[in-house]
Write an enzyme that holds these catalytic residues in place. Structure first.
Site, PDB file in Angstrom:
ATOM      1  N   LYS A 125       0.720  -1.288  -0.170  1.00 58.49           N
ATOM      2  CA  LYS A 125       0.048  -0.082  -0.177  1.00 58.49           C
ATOM      3  C   LYS A 125       0.965   1.221  -0.096  1.00 58.49           C
ATOM      4  CE  LYS A 125      -4.217  -1.845   1.885  1.00 58.49           C
ATOM      5  NZ  LYS A 125      -3.794  -3.525   1.788  1.00 58.49           N
ATOM      6  N   ARG A 210      -6.624  -5.132 -11.983  1.00 57.44           N
ATOM      7  CA  ARG A 210      -5.431  -5.676 -11.674  1.00 57.44           C
ATOM      8  C   ARG A 210      -4.666  -5.648 -12.967  1.00 57.44           C
ATOM      9  NH1 ARG A 210      -3.234  -9.048  -8.159  1.00 57.44           N
ATOM     10  NH2 ARG A 210      -4.057  -7.500  -6.945  1.00 57.44           N
ATOM     11  N   ARG A 225     -12.053  -6.206 -11.322  1.00 56.43           N
ATOM     12  CA  ARG A 225     -12.653  -6.917 -10.292  1.00 56.43           C
ATOM     13  C   ARG A 225     -13.920  -5.914  -9.768  1.00 56.43           C
ATOM     14  NH1 ARG A 225      -7.379  -7.597  -7.223  1.00 56.43           N
ATOM     15  NH2 ARG A 225      -7.353  -5.347  -7.926  1.00 56.43           N
ATOM     16  N   ARG A 233     -16.165  -3.146  -2.119  1.00 50.87           N
ATOM     17  CA  ARG A 233     -14.738  -3.779  -2.453  1.00 50.87           C
ATOM     18  C   ARG A 233     -14.825  -4.619  -3.860  1.00 50.87           C
ATOM     19  NH1 ARG A 233     -14.017  -6.907   2.903  1.00 50.87           N
ATOM     20  NH2 ARG A 233     -16.139  -7.144   2.400  1.00 50.87           N
ATOM     21  N   ASP A 273      -2.906  -1.968  -8.914  1.00 52.80           N
ATOM     22  CA  ASP A 273      -4.460  -2.303  -8.715  1.00 52.80           C
ATOM     23  C   ASP A 273      -4.818  -0.701  -9.101  1.00 52.80           C
ATOM     24  OD1 ASP A 273      -4.557  -4.609  -7.822  1.00 52.80           O
ATOM     25  OD2 ASP A 273      -4.817  -4.306  -5.766  1.00 52.80           O
ATOM     26  N   GLU A 281      -2.633   0.557  -5.455  1.00 53.49           N
ATOM     27  CA  GLU A 281      -1.737  -0.311  -4.649  1.00 53.49           C
ATOM     28  C   GLU A 281      -0.693  -0.938  -5.631  1.00 53.49           C
ATOM     29  OE1 GLU A 281      -2.641  -4.495  -1.767  1.00 53.49           O
ATOM     30  OE2 GLU A 281      -3.934  -2.905  -1.883  1.00 53.49           O
ATOM     31  N   ASN A 283       1.072  -4.518  -5.871  1.00 52.05           N
ATOM     32  CA  ASN A 283       1.428  -5.759  -5.344  1.00 52.05           C
ATOM     33  C   ASN A 283       2.497  -6.426  -5.682  1.00 52.05           C
ATOM     34  OD1 ASN A 283      -1.664  -6.810  -4.184  1.00 52.05           O
ATOM     35  ND2 ASN A 283      -1.975  -5.299  -5.759  1.00 52.05           N
TER      36      ASN A 283
END
Length: 320
Positions: A125, A210, A225, A233, A273, A281, A283
């Site tokens: 993050k 993503r 997503r 979310r 993200d 974000e 990852n």
């Protein structure tokens, strides 16, 4: 090549969607030999090399009993051509210690992807703060007063823990500030824990995308997503629906700026993200969505990853 995957127990893999499984399958298809262990199997005795108790496995192609163990042995990590660190979050103390053992194995000659030091240096993050041109207004703080001032400025905000995963612990607070005090207390534990606060990005209704970058190169499709029902979310773990789609010009701009820079630091695979036009974000521990993208678009993401891994290993051998 002999490839070691450091991952969660093979017995818990859901192979219909697991990205690590798809990497293993592609590597075996090319004739590489596969072994697996968990971080708890890493051992470093003073004066010796970093070892691991590993299972050498063959993938069977079946849905049940999908792997067979050829043999179990204790081997130095440097004896493998590549070590792929794929342990899922959380990034807790044990994960942190595992990166130190893997970094020692690197000093002994092991090739580890993603590099252990880079895993430590890029908290998923916080890493976005290096690229402010791509993020929604964001605050990282322990201070409840700072959070309240941020809310007054931006009206609708998202609060999240820095160590969360799969959408856990994410709260949305509207302009009326309903339950803001209680949410702050829950997340920052009376000022003991640092949290992240961001201006709400309404494009979440179109999906939390993503975007994958492998060896500094952008995968041309992302997985959006999409939140379901009343959820905010989009995480698949929180019930989001995954829809593969071509990346946008903005997605490409973000990925082509960040990807090569982080690849130079030893991050062979990253997952960005993106909500709307905003990076949320980065990852680095075990980015996923290989199978969903491949199944829906036909683009062979695992092949792209193994290509990049093979090239990185060959390049390291040339340097040595």
């Amino acid at each position: 090549m002999n490839i070691l995957f450091v991952a969660d127990p093979l017995e818990v893999f859901r192979i219909y969607k697991d990205t690590t499984f798809s990497m293993m399958r592609e590597a075996q298809r090319r004739g590489h030999r596969i072994a697996a262990c968990e971080p708890r199997h890493l051992t470093w005795r003073s004066g010796e090399l970093v070892h691991a108790e590993v299972r050498e496995v063959t993938l069977t192609g079946a849905e049940e009993d999908w792997f067979q163990v050829r043999q179990t042995s204790v081997r130095p990590l440097k004896d493998f051509d590549a070590v792929i660190m794929r342990k899922d979050p959380p990034f807790d103390s044990e994960y942190f210690y595992a990166t130190h053992l893997l970094e020692q194995a690197e000093r002994e000659g092991a090739r580890v992807f993603n590099r252990p030091a880079a895993l430590r240096d890029h908290p998923e993050k916080l890493a976005i703060m290096e690229f402010p041109q791509f993020v929604s207004p964001t605050l990282v703080t322990r201070s409840a007063d700072e959070v309240r001032r941020f809310h007054e400025e931006h009206g609708e905000i998202i609060l999240k823990p820095l160590d969360g995963m799969g959408g856990m612990g994410i709260f949305r607070v509207g302009p009326e500030g309903l339950n803001l005090g209680s949410i702050i207390e829950t997340l920052n534990q009376q000022g003991a824990t640092t949290i992240m606060v961001q201006r709400f990005v309404p494009e979440i209704s179109q999906g939390d995308k993503r975007v994958l970058v492998i060896g500094g190169q952008v995968v041309p499709f992302c997985l959006a997503r999409i939140p379901q029902g009343s959820e905010i979310r989009g995480n698949l773990a929180a019930g989001g629906k995954g829809v593969a789609q071509p990346i946008s010009e903005r997605d490409r701009e973000i990925a082509e700026t960040i990807g090569p820079r982080l690849n130079e630091r030893g991050l062979l695979l990253i997952g960005l993200d993106v909500i709307g036009d905003c990076l949320t974000e980065i990852n680095v521990t075990s980015p996923t969505c290989f199978q969903e993208i491949m199944q829906q678009t036909g683009f062979d993401v695992p092949a792209m990853f193994v290509d990049a891994m093979e090239e990185a290993v060959a390049r390291d051998r040339t340097v040595l």
